[in-house]
Scaffold this motif. Sequence first.
Motif, mmCIF file in Angstrom:
data_model
loop_
_atom_site.group_PDB
_atom_site.id
_atom_site.type_symbol
_atom_site.label_atom_id
_atom_site.label_comp_id
_atom_site.label_asym_id
_atom_site.label_seq_id
_atom_site.Cartn_x
_atom_site.Cartn_y
_atom_site.Cartn_z
ATOM 1 N N LYS A 106 67.103 80.556 15.880
ATOM 2 C CA LYS A 106 65.967 80.571 16.788
ATOM 3 C C LYS A 106 65.153 81.849 16.606
ATOM 4 C CE LYS A 106 68.317 77.850 20.344
ATOM 5 N NZ LYS A 106 68.738 77.801 21.758
ATOM 6 N N PRO A 107 63.821 81.732 16.577
ATOM 7 C CA PRO A 107 62.988 82.926 16.430
ATOM 8 C C PRO A 107 63.296 83.986 17.480
ATOM 9 C CG PRO A 107 61.667 80.951 16.165
ATOM 10 C CD PRO A 107 63.020 80.495 16.617
ATOM 11 N N SER A 108 63.617 83.547 18.711
ATOM 12 C CA SER A 108 63.875 84.503 19.789
ATOM 13 C C SER A 108 65.124 85.331 19.527
ATOM 14 C CB SER A 108 64.026 83.755 21.116
ATOM 15 O OG SER A 108 65.063 82.793 21.022
ATOM 16 N N LYS A 109 66.062 84.764 18.736
ATOM 17 C CA LYS A 109 67.299 85.493 18.454
ATOM 18 C C LYS A 109 67.170 86.390 17.225
ATOM 19 C CE LYS A 109 70.621 82.354 20.611
ATOM 20 N NZ LYS A 109 71.849 81.553 20.417
ATOM 21 N N THR A 110 66.206 86.093 16.369
ATOM 22 C CA THR A 110 66.036 86.884 15.151
ATOM 23 C C THR A 110 64.935 87.919 15.289
ATOM 24 O OG1 THR A 110 64.479 85.264 14.252
ATOM 25 C CG2 THR A 110 66.819 84.954 13.738
ATOM 26 N N GLY A 111 64.273 87.926 16.454
ATOM 27 C CA GLY A 111 63.187 88.869 16.668
ATOM 28 C C GLY A 111 61.885 88.450 16.031
ATOM 29 N N LYS A 112 61.816 87.203 15.566
ATOM 30 C CA LYS A 112 60.604 86.710 14.925
ATOM 31 C C LYS A 112 59.783 85.877 15.899
ATOM 32 C CE LYS A 112 62.483 86.569 10.216
ATOM 33 N NZ LYS A 112 62.708 85.708 9.023
ATOM 34 N N HIS A 113 58.536 85.638 15.519
ATOM 35 C CA HIS A 113 57.641 84.776 16.283
ATOM 36 C C HIS A 113 57.744 83.367 15.707
ATOM 37 C CE1 HIS A 113 53.546 83.319 17.609
ATOM 38 N NE2 HIS A 113 53.968 83.894 18.711
ATOM 39 N N PHE A 114 57.532 82.339 16.545
ATOM 40 C CA PHE A 114 57.667 80.969 16.034
ATOM 41 C C PHE A 114 56.703 80.694 14.889
ATOM 42 C CE2 PHE A 114 54.071 80.196 18.844
ATOM 43 C CZ PHE A 114 53.341 79.235 18.159
#
Length: 589
Positions: free
Chosen positions: A165-173
């Motif tokens: 999930k982007p939220s867990k990797t620090g990335k934006h969707f």
Amino acid sequence: MSDNRLDSEAGCNVVNGRVLLITACSGLGFNLAPHFGVYQLYNYLIKKGIPCDLYDRDLEQNNWTEKGEEYFTERISQGFYDIIGISVSHDKVLGEQKMVEDLNLIWRLRSLTGRCEGRPIFVAGGQAAALNHEQWLNLGIDLIFLGFAEASLYEFCHRMLTKPKPSKTGKHFSDIVKGIPGIAYRDLKGRMLYVPSKLVTQDSFRELFYELPMSYEMPYHDFWDLLRYRSANQQLGGSEFIFENVRIYSTSHCPRRCGFCNSQSFLTESILENDELMATHENHETVIFSKGKMKIIQLSAPELGALTLHYTEKYGARSFLFSDDDLLVGTKQGVNRIREFCNLVLEYKALGKIAKDVRFSCQTRVACFLKSKKEVDRELIQLMTDAGWLSCGLGVETFSDNMLKAPSINKMGITSKDCRNVIDAMLDIGMVPQINIILGIPEYTPKELIETVAIAIDYVIKGCDIGLARQLLALPGAPMYSASKYKLATVSWKHPVTGEEIEIPDYFIPLDPKVAFALENFDEAAQRELDRVMEVMGWEGLASPKRVIAVCALTALLRLLNMPHLTAKLEEKVTMALNGVLKGEFRSQ
């Protein structure tokens, strides 16, 4: 009652990492039907292995499901969903702007996601979202899908649910949507990105509107039962009302450029770059049309016949509504297709493949029934009637020649006489015309509006049905929407987080002050008249017949114009027509 699941086994053991799709809420009772687009997306995802739930707001509004907002908000607050998709609206139904209702729902749901581990992505699609993408992206939607979005939505869901999930990797969707066609979104820096969709081909259209609908279950019986339970006397229209109705989409799009309509833009704008979309000229008065062009794609007559057989055999359908904006498309190819289909239906009925009382209805243009020298094509009308055509919606809009040529309507080459000739021929042959009229054309004078109402009510008495658009709505993607010389009435919505007051375009204000006053006060007056009639008839709590809604609205309009020297006799005729409609008169036999 529906359990809101079309495939009870799909994804039933999955707890997290699901998709929730939410239908629009029509707000109408007389024509309830499954929301084809959302049910189509739902089944497309299910068949591709994406765990998905469906929240049908129409079923909830009518207390016909146990799985409404409360059920799904609990699941959202528990983090069940990574993606929440909603079919949004920019429409006005019986005085209510549906965009406000959708925004309130979006923010009620968003307020729950702060408790979740990883906030879900809110996505939207359909005409209202795609043609007004910037405003929706500013007001609560993260990602918008353009055009026919089944494949793009699947690819996005697949990436979201199979990668970290982007939220867990620090990335934006936005990091995972690269390469997906037909989307609009803001990146991490707030820049608006608009990625064109792919061209619709004959094969892709056939897959979506012929092969796929025959491969899954639709809750038609739930909706038919709901209609029977909720309806007041639906047999007050010009033609028989059949509950067991199925909608078929057979044409990719309408190519016309009616000033008020945005359907013409949905597919053609989806294939363009952002700077190529329809815009307002620098003179702030004229419209720069987009250069988007797409070949009209249709299902063939044999394919329409196969769909008819499928729905009659599988569900017991007795009526079919072709939900295209223009079934005949005004071309030789379109007319010949319907001739072939009618002959096929007659063959099916003769062989006993479908019942002889199976009926059809559609919407098309007056011009489709005119030959080269403006002669009415009575042979075509007769053939359609013989095949079982119950009624035909005609986009008349107005009986004023001046208004037909007005920029807001833009139906060039058609006259009021042409409209009346086609309507008269249909009545003579035995097909019931539904005359679609727009009351709030901005250029209307009181005299022209009254003349249109007078002709329309005469046709109700002769046996026609009537569909009324009250105001001329400000629909994103319509040429009128980009023509800033017209004044807009707006609806205010307060952002629940920022407190900002947002003005939502609602309808175009008529130039004449008397017409403007009537339209400004029209919704409340029409509702009061309808409530009065519903109480007199003992129909409280039921869905009003469409024809009754229309004639009640005309009654209210004439009073609001406050021009007794022009309307006194007409008001008497409208009252007489309403009484006749309520008694079941003025119907085609």
